[in-house]
Design a protein around this motif. Sequence first.
Motif, PDB file in Angstrom:
ATOM      1  N   ASN A   9       0.397  -1.438   0.394  1.00 33.99           N
ATOM      2  CA  ASN A   9       0.461  -0.382  -0.021  1.00 33.99           C
ATOM      3  C   ASN A   9       0.946   1.371  -0.174  1.00 33.99           C
ATOM      4  O   ASN A   9       1.994   1.322   1.097  1.00 33.99           O
ATOM      5  CB  ASN A   9      -0.979   0.043   0.818  1.00 33.99           C
ATOM      6  N   SER A  68      -1.970  -2.380  -2.751  1.00 35.12           N
ATOM      7  CA  SER A  68      -1.551  -4.240  -1.561  1.00 35.12           C
ATOM      8  C   SER A  68      -1.319  -5.153  -2.899  1.00 35.12           C
ATOM      9  O   SER A  68      -2.013  -5.100  -3.651  1.00 35.12           O
ATOM     10  CB  SER A  68      -2.901  -4.426  -0.612  1.00 35.12           C
ATOM     11  N   GLN A 410      -4.449  -5.196   7.624  1.00 35.08           N
ATOM     12  CA  GLN A 410      -4.229  -3.832   6.746  1.00 35.08           C
ATOM     13  C   GLN A 410      -6.160  -4.076   6.542  1.00 35.08           C
ATOM     14  O   GLN A 410      -6.618  -4.988   6.515  1.00 35.08           O
ATOM     15  CB  GLN A 410      -3.142  -3.980   5.683  1.00 35.08           C
TER      16      GLN A 410
END
Length: 692
Positions: A9, A68, A410
């Motif tokens: 990310n 990601s 995340q």
Amino acid sequence: MRDSPKRKNDSLGSKRISMGSQENSKIEENSGLQEADKQDSIARMKELISFLNEAAKAYYQEGREIVSNLEYDKAYDTLLSLEKESGVVLSGSPSQNVGYAVATALPKEAHETPMLSLDKTKSVEDLQSFLQGQEGILSWKLDGLTIVLHYQEGKLLKAVTRGNGIIGELVTENAKTFQNLPLQIPFKGHLVVRGEAFISYSDFERINEELPEEGAKYKNPRNLCSGSVRQLDPKVTKERRVQISLFSLVLAEEEGKAPDFHNQHEEEFRFLEKQGFSVVHRKMVNAENIQEAVAEFSKLMPKNDFPSDGLVLLYNDIAYGESLGRTAKFPRNAIAFKWQDEEETTKLLSVEWSPSRTGLINPVAIFTPVELEGTVVSRASLHNITYCEDLALGIGDEITVYKANMIIPQIGENKTKSGNLEIPKHCPACQGETKIVKDKETKMLYCTNPHCPAKRIKQFALFVSRDALNIEGLSEMTLEKWLGRGFIQEFPDLFSLEKYREEIIGMEGFGLKSFEKIQENIEKAKTSNLGRLLYGLGIEGIGVSNGRMLAEAFSQDPYKLMDATKEEILQVKGIGQVLADSIAEYFQKEENRRIVLELLSILHLEKEEKEEKSGISGKHFVITGAVHHFPNRKALEEEIRKAGGQSSSSVSQNTDYLINNDSTSGSSKNKKAKELGIPIITEEEFLKLLEA
């Protein structure tokens, strides 16, 4: 990295792509896609190719990750599905490419044989099917930077990065500083091997702790490793403690003949270990035990000190694997396995804005608790404003959460994308005005108030911390109260609290005994050393280790360091241009010099003398498990350092001893030490070495 690029990310702005169910176009059994559907599919493929190639460019060419891992894989799998259904493969599709053109100041070099990526699966059944009665080797798929090493006449000749699979970058001088790479080996012929350079989680955390700017901190070890190897100063690579683990022998030839490996890759790996290389941890498997083996690796994953994003399954039979050939992108003798990311949907309850001592205000997502990989999580870093904007976050949004590499929580996807998140105009700690600062393409939020109590609390907390002046009993809460009452404004004020004796004793939670105990601890802290003081001052970029290095380089003389030029500081091993500028600029500021000189009039800085011990000097130690004769591992590490030895966090060929009071434990470090024939000693045995 041993397969298609991983992108984690950061930011991609409006180019983020939603992976909705509409992407799973249906195919008509006899006549294929309708023309309109086919055109829609082609348009969608163009979007995906642009998205994926931009991520690949950032990863390979710029050494950063902008989406990601989960998001990249979803987009890539969608593209493959559309290509299969439509029968169309467009120019520039990442399904046909294995990398991205390199673009740095490093010299370029073509690989003797192309470096293909690996096909991948998330199914253990696919691994069983892949084996087809063959014996295989299951190993970690390390998440770092792939390097090709060439040896000639027993010496390292050159090291080349993977690059785009065809052309890489020469990083030979940097590779020579890898922690566990042999520069000379017994084999005197021509040897070409491939391995994954990586930085351990413990070293990654140490390096990040030494960076004062939260926004400057690295997102993951992979980014840090890539930047550490693909730069021009070998001193930086050495300081970052890069390691390498081999996963492939490409060529071994001596006097026109190759060694006899009995047609087994496992024999190749053993040969490489005998040459002094660290080789990836592996296990022999077959279709019957592959499921059990994958489960064993899965249990080890959260305990590993090295970054890994899956497993690799390789046929042990060399000739059989080679007979299968390859596709345009994948060899057919190996396949990558990735764990299914355990993903949960939850609700974003709030965003916590947390000020740091540098003024950076960090956003943290607070969501309804969910269980992931066996633990309950309710928080995840949002990194910066750009990241929040790219997710179109808003309070109450429905979000998905997963653990990257089964460890770090995340945000995966924002399903509702309300975009109503308000960026604070005032600092939550001091109500001072905030400002948005843009660094390259990333926006970050800062508090503009130089006297913000949050900044000052964090600065004082660092100054009194264990690795700095080590003043026990001073919590952030206590420091906050004293700052609020005006008892402390600058670091030297901590050593003149006696004048506020009655006020402090009268405060809630304090009393005569607690005040006297704190005073006793402050008195003890007056005896310290220069390395600790340098770390405690909070000079940008100075951590525990380079604070100690600076102290040693300037003979433990603070005045010598304060008056040093940038050029003189640059001569210190492990100090680069940026850090040298930071140190010199700090001591050039009159206010900083005044505070340091006042501290020097109060403190007694002892010179740290290294007492070289013959049993310890020059030896490399790794510590694991509980310690009994020392208060903690740090104290044991300090004893090793004072005796002229070195300590590290992971076992490798360079390790001389593993210190573990339980030599029978099944820990990964014990297993590795036994595999490499490294002695496992107790603390008592270490103390005997110390006395030798």
